[in-house]
Design a protein around this motif. Sequence first.
Motif, PDB file in Angstrom:
ATOM      1  N   ALA A 197     -20.406  24.546  21.958  1.00  0.00           N
ATOM      2  CA  ALA A 197     -21.972  24.102  22.907  1.00  0.00           C
ATOM      3  C   ALA A 197     -21.403  24.735  24.561  1.00  0.00           C
ATOM      4  O   ALA A 197     -22.261  25.645  24.989  1.00  0.00           O
ATOM      5  N   GLY A 198     -20.430  24.728  24.985  1.00  0.00           N
ATOM      6  CA  GLY A 198     -20.788  24.723  26.532  1.00  0.00           C
ATOM      7  C   GLY A 198     -20.131  26.214  26.840  1.00  0.00           C
ATOM      8  O   GLY A 198     -20.083  27.243  27.934  1.00  0.00           O
ATOM      9  N   ASP A 199     -19.402  27.086  25.169  1.00  0.00           N
ATOM     10  CA  ASP A 199     -19.797  28.669  25.366  1.00  0.00           C
ATOM     11  C   ASP A 199     -20.358  28.924  25.772  1.00  0.00           C
ATOM     12  O   ASP A 199     -20.961  30.266  26.769  1.00  0.00           O
ATOM     13  N   ARG A 200     -21.093  28.393  24.943  1.00  0.00           N
ATOM     14  CA  ARG A 200     -22.872  28.609  24.815  1.00  0.00           C
ATOM     15  C   ARG A 200     -23.019  28.964  25.920  1.00  0.00           C
ATOM     16  O   ARG A 200     -24.108  29.797  26.141  1.00  0.00           O
ATOM     17  N   CYS A 201     -23.526  27.373  26.397  1.00  0.00           N
ATOM     18  CA  CYS A 201     -23.954  27.295  28.024  1.00  0.00           C
ATOM     19  C   CYS A 201     -23.035  28.122  28.915  1.00  0.00           C
ATOM     20  O   CYS A 201     -24.314  29.520  29.525  1.00  0.00           O
ATOM     21  N   PHE A 259     -20.488  20.070  34.780  1.00  0.00           N
ATOM     22  CA  PHE A 259     -20.223  21.399  34.002  1.00  0.00           C
ATOM     23  C   PHE A 259     -18.933  19.879  32.715  1.00  0.00           C
ATOM     24  O   PHE A 259     -18.936  20.636  31.332  1.00  0.00           O
ATOM     25  N   LYS A 260     -18.194  19.307  32.943  1.00  0.00           N
ATOM     26  CA  LYS A 260     -16.759  18.805  32.205  1.00  0.00           C
ATOM     27  C   LYS A 260     -17.559  17.967  31.451  1.00  0.00           C
ATOM     28  O   LYS A 260     -17.239  17.504  30.044  1.00  0.00           O
ATOM     29  N   GLN A 261     -19.260  17.349  31.882  1.00  0.00           N
ATOM     30  CA  GLN A 261     -19.477  16.321  31.456  1.00  0.00           C
ATOM     31  C   GLN A 261     -20.971  16.475  30.165  1.00  0.00           C
ATOM     32  O   GLN A 261     -20.898  16.182  29.136  1.00  0.00           O
ATOM     33  N   PHE A 262     -20.915  17.734  30.897  1.00  0.00           N
ATOM     34  CA  PHE A 262     -21.673  18.824  29.761  1.00  0.00           C
ATOM     35  C   PHE A 262     -20.495  18.670  28.254  1.00  0.00           C
ATOM     36  O   PHE A 262     -21.451  18.776  26.928  1.00  0.00           O
ATOM     37  N   ASP A 289     -17.618  17.256  27.227  1.00  0.00           N
ATOM     38  CA  ASP A 289     -17.347  15.974  26.491  1.00  0.00           C
ATOM     39  C   ASP A 289     -18.460  15.366  26.010  1.00  0.00           C
ATOM     40  O   ASP A 289     -18.406  14.997  25.177  1.00  0.00           O
ATOM     41  N   THR A 290     -20.343  16.137  26.575  1.00  0.00           N
ATOM     42  CA  THR A 290     -20.774  15.747  25.920  1.00  0.00           C
ATOM     43  C   THR A 290     -20.961  15.949  24.718  1.00  0.00           C
ATOM     44  O   THR A 290     -21.037  15.655  23.409  1.00  0.00           O
ATOM     45  N   MET A 343     -26.392  13.980  30.547  1.00  0.00           N
ATOM     46  CA  MET A 343     -25.488  13.269  31.707  1.00  0.00           C
ATOM     47  C   MET A 343     -25.551  14.102  32.539  1.00  0.00           C
ATOM     48  O   MET A 343     -24.862  13.568  34.051  1.00  0.00           O
ATOM     49  N   SER A 344     -26.700  15.188  32.610  1.00  0.00           N
ATOM     50  CA  SER A 344     -26.064  15.627  34.585  1.00  0.00           C
ATOM     51  C   SER A 344     -27.431  14.383  35.705  1.00  0.00           C
ATOM     52  O   SER A 344     -27.941  13.725  34.755  1.00  0.00           O
ATOM     53  N   GLN A 345     -26.433  14.829  36.851  1.00  0.00           N
ATOM     54  CA  GLN A 345     -26.905  13.860  37.446  1.00  0.00           C
ATOM     55  C   GLN A 345     -28.076  14.174  38.232  1.00  0.00           C
ATOM     56  O   GLN A 345     -28.883  13.749  38.959  1.00  0.00           O
ATOM     57  N   VAL A 346     -28.524  15.596  37.948  1.00  0.00           N
ATOM     58  CA  VAL A 346     -30.193  15.494  39.262  1.00  0.00           C
ATOM     59  C   VAL A 346     -30.726  16.805  38.016  1.00  0.00           C
ATOM     60  O   VAL A 346     -31.869  16.836  38.696  1.00  0.00           O
TER      61      VAL A 346
END
Length: 309
Positions: free
Chosen positions: A186-190, A175-178, A180-181, A249-252
């Motif tokens: 957008a993080g709050d909406r997520c 989530f930190k990468q989310f 930052d990107t 930016m997710s690795q999965v």
Amino acid sequence: MTKARILIVDDEISNIEIMNALLEDDYDICFATSGRQAIDTARIAQPDLVLLDVLMPDLDGFEVCRQFKSDAMLVDIPVIFTTGLGDTEDEMRGLSLGAIDYVTKPIQPAILRARVGNHVELKRLRDQLAAMAVTDALTGLSNRRHLERALETEASRLSRSGEWLSVVMLDIDFFKQFNDTYGHPAGDRCIMMVGAALTRAVKRASDVSARYGGEEFACILPGTDPHSAELVAQEILLQVQSLNIPHEMSQVSPFITVSIGVASARCSSTMEVGRWISEADQQLYAAKREGRNRMALKQFGSENALCHP
């Protein structure tokens, strides 16, 4: 708007009939004719206010009020004493036990309606404030404080019968990468969307879903064994995946995913409540170690934890 519920407690049916006739147009009425029945009825009906007679043959009103105020399920229900007693000492005794008001018999219709109306409205306002205090403003889910209190209550309740209790903990992968990107709005909406997905997956009225902090969430599943808890966790994974929130930016995954830890145990009076949280948290980190976007489950006392993508 749903009608407020009033519990009338009196061993004289004629008194119940009089008060019912005065209040039934505005309130949902239930009644009890003894102290013990009043306690049982209140536990089931969860009234918004109790009109409680003082003089009854089994438990008098003072004892009923005392038991209400010592019971976590009943303590917040306002109690108005109804009695023919005019003794100031009796009135003070009732108020000292936690009653909020006193109405003397014979009942004066205008006074009864006014006092009931005032106290029902006050309870409604208190309930609204209490709800705000235990609700996460961003997601509308319970907050951590409420979840921890609910866990204590459920563990205590279920320990009487040795039933299962499961706790689920999850957080958003990378989530930190989310943030930052895509930025914090957008993080709050997520977080809001994941909270909504959690609500769709955890459906029973008895379950509690909460934002535990930041991007972390938790659920209490009363009466839920390990297999059923696993099914709920799998449904959470699916609901979050179906959101299709891009996360380059997710690795999965190219989309937002979550990792989930589940802990299940039969309740007992010797089990520490914090054990469910600590075990679920350990399984959450096990799921992360196994590659994220999956769940890990452990039944207390078992050395075998299960990880499922």
